[in-house]
Design a protein around this motif. Structure first.
Motif, PDB file in Angstrom:
ATOM      1  N   ALA A 185       0.836  -1.190   0.000  1.00  0.00           N
ATOM      2  CA  ALA A 185       0.000   0.000   0.000  1.00  0.00           C
ATOM      3  C   ALA A 185       0.872   1.242   0.000  1.00  0.00           C
ATOM      4  N   PRO A 186       0.331   2.389  -0.429  1.00  0.00           N
ATOM      5  CA  PRO A 186       1.105   3.624  -0.436  1.00  0.00           C
ATOM      6  C   PRO A 186       1.637   3.953   0.957  1.00  0.00           C
ATOM      7  N   ASN A 187       2.911   4.392   0.976  1.00  0.00           N
ATOM      8  CA  ASN A 187       3.559   4.872   2.192  1.00  0.00           C
ATOM      9  C   ASN A 187       3.730   3.798   3.266  1.00  0.00           C
ATOM     10  N   LYS A 188       3.498   2.542   2.916  1.00  0.00           N
ATOM     11  CA  LYS A 188       3.687   1.475   3.895  1.00  0.00           C
ATOM     12  C   LYS A 188       5.007   0.780   3.614  1.00  0.00           C
ATOM     13  N   LYS A 189       5.932   0.864   4.551  1.00  0.00           N
ATOM     14  CA  LYS A 189       7.257   0.300   4.349  1.00  0.00           C
ATOM     15  C   LYS A 189       7.222  -1.211   4.512  1.00  0.00           C
ATOM     16  N   ALA A 190       7.798  -1.927   3.528  1.00  0.00           N
ATOM     17  CA  ALA A 190       7.800  -3.386   3.582  1.00  0.00           C
ATOM     18  C   ALA A 190       8.694  -3.869   4.720  1.00  0.00           C
ATOM     19  N   LYS A 191       8.259  -4.902   5.399  1.00  0.00           N
ATOM     20  CA  LYS A 191       9.034  -5.463   6.497  1.00  0.00           C
ATOM     21  C   LYS A 191      10.254  -6.194   5.952  1.00  0.00           C
ATOM     22  N   ARG A 192      11.410  -5.906   6.524  1.00  0.00           N
ATOM     23  CA  ARG A 192      12.651  -6.516   6.064  1.00  0.00           C
ATOM     24  C   ARG A 192      12.775  -7.926   6.632  1.00  0.00           C
ATOM     25  N   VAL A 193      13.047  -8.881   5.762  1.00  0.00           N
ATOM     26  CA  VAL A 193      13.186 -10.276   6.185  1.00  0.00           C
ATOM     27  C   VAL A 193      14.652 -10.559   6.482  1.00  0.00           C
ATOM     28  N   ARG A 194      14.908 -11.156   7.622  1.00  0.00           N
ATOM     29  CA  ARG A 194      16.265 -11.553   7.989  1.00  0.00           C
ATOM     30  C   ARG A 194      16.279 -13.044   8.308  1.00  0.00           C
ATOM     31  N   ILE A 195      17.457 -13.636   8.198  1.00  0.00           N
ATOM     32  CA  ILE A 195      17.609 -15.058   8.514  1.00  0.00           C
ATOM     33  C   ILE A 195      18.079 -15.175   9.962  1.00  0.00           C
ATOM     34  N   PRO A 196      17.249 -15.714  10.848  1.00  0.00           N
ATOM     35  CA  PRO A 196      17.655 -15.849  12.255  1.00  0.00           C
ATOM     36  C   PRO A 196      18.877 -16.759  12.408  1.00  0.00           C
ATOM     37  N   ARG A 197      19.648 -16.520  13.428  1.00  0.00           N
ATOM     38  CA  ARG A 197      20.807 -17.369  13.703  1.00  0.00           C
ATOM     39  C   ARG A 197      20.359 -18.746  14.181  1.00  0.00           C
ATOM     40  N   GLY A 198      21.203 -19.727  13.917  1.00  0.00           N
ATOM     41  CA  GLY A 198      20.989 -21.054  14.468  1.00  0.00           C
ATOM     42  C   GLY A 198      20.091 -21.964  13.653  1.00  0.00           C
ATOM     43  N   LEU A 199      19.612 -21.493  12.497  1.00  0.00           N
ATOM     44  CA  LEU A 199      18.748 -22.337  11.675  1.00  0.00           C
ATOM     45  C   LEU A 199      19.577 -23.270  10.800  1.00  0.00           C
ATOM     46  N   SER A 200      19.001 -24.399  10.476  1.00  0.00           N
ATOM     47  CA  SER A 200      19.625 -25.304   9.515  1.00  0.00           C
ATOM     48  C   SER A 200      19.272 -24.842   8.103  1.00  0.00           C
ATOM     49  N   GLU A 201      20.024 -25.334   7.133  1.00  0.00           N
ATOM     50  CA  GLU A 201      19.825 -24.868   5.757  1.00  0.00           C
ATOM     51  C   GLU A 201      19.899 -26.033   4.781  1.00  0.00           C
ATOM     52  N   THR A 202      19.102 -25.949   3.744  1.00  0.00           N
ATOM     53  CA  THR A 202      19.222 -26.851   2.607  1.00  0.00           C
ATOM     54  C   THR A 202      18.825 -26.081   1.364  1.00  0.00           C
ATOM     55  N   SER A 203      19.226 -26.579   0.218  1.00  0.00           N
ATOM     56  CA  SER A 203      18.905 -25.868  -1.021  1.00  0.00           C
ATOM     57  C   SER A 203      18.605 -26.861  -2.128  1.00  0.00           C
ATOM     58  N   VAL A 204      17.808 -26.417  -3.087  1.00  0.00           N
ATOM     59  CA  VAL A 204      17.482 -27.230  -4.252  1.00  0.00           C
ATOM     60  C   VAL A 204      17.474 -26.323  -5.474  1.00  0.00           C
ATOM     61  N   ALA A 205      17.729 -26.909  -6.627  1.00  0.00           N
ATOM     62  CA  ALA A 205      17.596 -26.204  -7.904  1.00  0.00           C
ATOM     63  C   ALA A 205      16.394 -26.789  -8.629  1.00  0.00           C
ATOM     64  N   ILE A 206      15.576 -25.917  -9.203  1.00  0.00           N
ATOM     65  CA  ILE A 206      14.312 -26.394  -9.758  1.00  0.00           C
ATOM     66  C   ILE A 206      13.856 -25.465 -10.874  1.00  0.00           C
ATOM     67  N   GLY A 207      13.033 -25.972 -11.758  1.00  0.00           N
ATOM     68  CA  GLY A 207      12.472 -25.146 -12.814  1.00  0.00           C
ATOM     69  C   GLY A 207      11.463 -24.156 -12.257  1.00  0.00           C
ATOM     70  N   MET A 208      11.385 -22.999 -12.890  1.00  0.00           N
ATOM     71  CA  MET A 208      10.453 -21.965 -12.427  1.00  0.00           C
ATOM     72  C   MET A 208       9.020 -22.493 -12.394  1.00  0.00           C
ATOM     73  N   ASP A 209       8.682 -23.348 -13.356  1.00  0.00           N
ATOM     74  CA  ASP A 209       7.319 -23.869 -13.395  1.00  0.00           C
ATOM     75  C   ASP A 209       7.046 -24.869 -12.280  1.00  0.00           C
ATOM     76  N   ARG A 210       8.113 -25.344 -11.602  1.00  0.00           N
ATOM     77  CA  ARG A 210       7.943 -26.287 -10.490  1.00  0.00           C
ATOM     78  C   ARG A 210       8.049 -25.603  -9.133  1.00  0.00           C
ATOM     79  N   LEU A 211       8.387 -24.314  -9.123  1.00  0.00           N
ATOM     80  CA  LEU A 211       8.582 -23.607  -7.858  1.00  0.00           C
ATOM     81  C   LEU A 211       7.326 -23.655  -6.992  1.00  0.00           C
ATOM     82  N   GLY A 212       6.207 -23.227  -7.549  1.00  0.00           N
ATOM     83  CA  GLY A 212       4.962 -23.224  -6.785  1.00  0.00           C
ATOM     84  C   GLY A 212       4.541 -24.602  -6.313  1.00  0.00           C
ATOM     85  N   PRO A 213       4.501 -25.595  -7.222  1.00  0.00           N
ATOM     86  CA  PRO A 213       4.096 -26.935  -6.790  1.00  0.00           C
ATOM     87  C   PRO A 213       4.981 -27.518  -5.686  1.00  0.00           C
TER      88      PRO A 213
END
Length: 347
Positions: free
Chosen positions: A232-260
């Motif tokens: 909305a106008p004049n509403k500042k978006a909340k900044r997302v940060r990565i909290p400490r201590g979390l585990s992580e994993t990653s995958v590579a995928i097609g854009m058409d498979r992102l949502g599913p």
């Protein structure tokens, strides 16, 4: 006519040859608890192996086996290999070309170009444009042509337009122009909507459809002057940060498979709605290539509240990297979901 036994013997010989040629790199990777087979498996599953990248880069230039080199090139087409891999691949492309009797039809050269497509960036623009426009490289430069879509360099568009008349790479030039979502590409794509080659015809039509969708979305997304995108106008978006201590994993995928795939993850948690995922996908679709965005959620997994931060890196219009930061239990669940999802969707 070869018997089944003949085929089995040939297969056994190929396996033995592969094991012999892979032995030097396997010896180095063993110190990381890996071997070339495990690296390739991780590559296909979108899992991380960044500690192995220096070994892969070194072995790329020393191995004489075409099969092993092809495996290494495949394994280097990951974000963790940036920015080191790009310049090395350029040098390896030219070195290999200098030793080929027919560089224009060289499969090893095509393999290097395929890896270069992933690592294409503006720092390599001069080299990439040079390779893409060098006719003696024939169809071996096809994936480098596609890699021009990753550049912000203003020359890339005109290079692709000129390559539409190059019979060795015009198929990939059409595909590349179709990916750009540049309105100026429309008249050039329209030349090919009735092309006799089915692939070229399909890519041209897909490109025009993308342009139409982008134009429609721009019209629907009109917002008051000064209003931030997506809010909305004049509403500042909340900044997302990565909290400490979390585990992580990653995958590579097609854009058409992102949502599913994200919806598959949401199904095993509480607090993440499908409509939220649809918004995420639309936001990522608007990103420029090689840009990323963080999305933060508070979910429950196995009745335990946990943050879930998702970083999506848009590699190009058709592929993304997804980085999940959350509890170790949910990370394990996400990793367990990915392989069956790929088999189910042919991803």
């Amino acid at each position: 006519m070869k018997t089944p036994e003949d085929h089995e013997r040939e297969q056994a010989m190929r396996v033995a040859e592969y094991r012999r040629d892979a032995a030097p790199i396997d010896a180095q990777l063993r110190g990381l608890g890996e071997d070339l087979d495990s690296i390739i498996l991780k590559r296909n599953l979108g899992l991380d192996y960044k500690e192995a990248i220096p070994i892969l880069l070194t072995r790329l230039t020393t191995t004489e086996s075409r099969v092993i080199k092809s495996c290494i090139l495949h394994a280097l087409a990951v974000p963790a290999a940036r920015p080191l891999a790009g310049p090395l691949l350029i040098r390896e492309f030219y070195r290999t070309a200098s030793t080929c009797e027919s560089p224009g039809t060289s499969v090893p050269l095509w393999d290097i170009g395929n890896a270069l497509e992933f690592h294409a960036c503006d720092d390599l623009a001069d080299n990439l444009i040079g390779i893409a426009t060098e006719k003696r490289f024939g169809w071996a430069r096809a994936m480098v042509v596609l890699g021009l879509t990753r550049l912000k360099d203003s020359r890339a568009f005109n290079v692709l337009v000129n390559l539409l008349d190059d019979p060795d790479v015009n198929t990939m030039a059409v595909t590349a122009l179709a990916k750009l979502k540049n309105p100026a590409a429309r008249p050039h794509l329209e030349r090919f909507v009735n092309h006799p080659d089915r692939w070229i015809r399909r890519e041209a039509r897909k490109g025009i459809e993308r342009l139409d969708k982008a134009a429609a979305r721009t019209g629907n997304a009109a917002r008051p002057s000064g209003a931030p995108e997506g809010g909305a106008p004049n509403k500042k978006a909340k900044r997302v940060r990565i909290p400490r201590g979390l585990s992580e994993t990653s995958v590579a995928i097609g854009m058409d498979r992102l949502g599913p795939f994200l919806k598959r993850v949401a199904e095993c948690t509480a607090g993440m709605e499908f409509s939220t995922i649809d918004d995420l996908v639309e936001t990522v679709d608007r990103l420029d290539n090689d840009r990323s965005r963080l999305f933060g959620y508070q979910v429950e997994y196995e009745s335990t509240p946990t943050p879930l931060v998702i970083k999506v890196q848009k590699d190009d219009v058709d592929s993304v990297g997804i980085y999940f930061h959350t509890s170790a239990a949910l990370v394990s669940r996400i990793e367990a979901l990915f392989h069956p999802f790929c088999e189910e969707h042919g991803a």
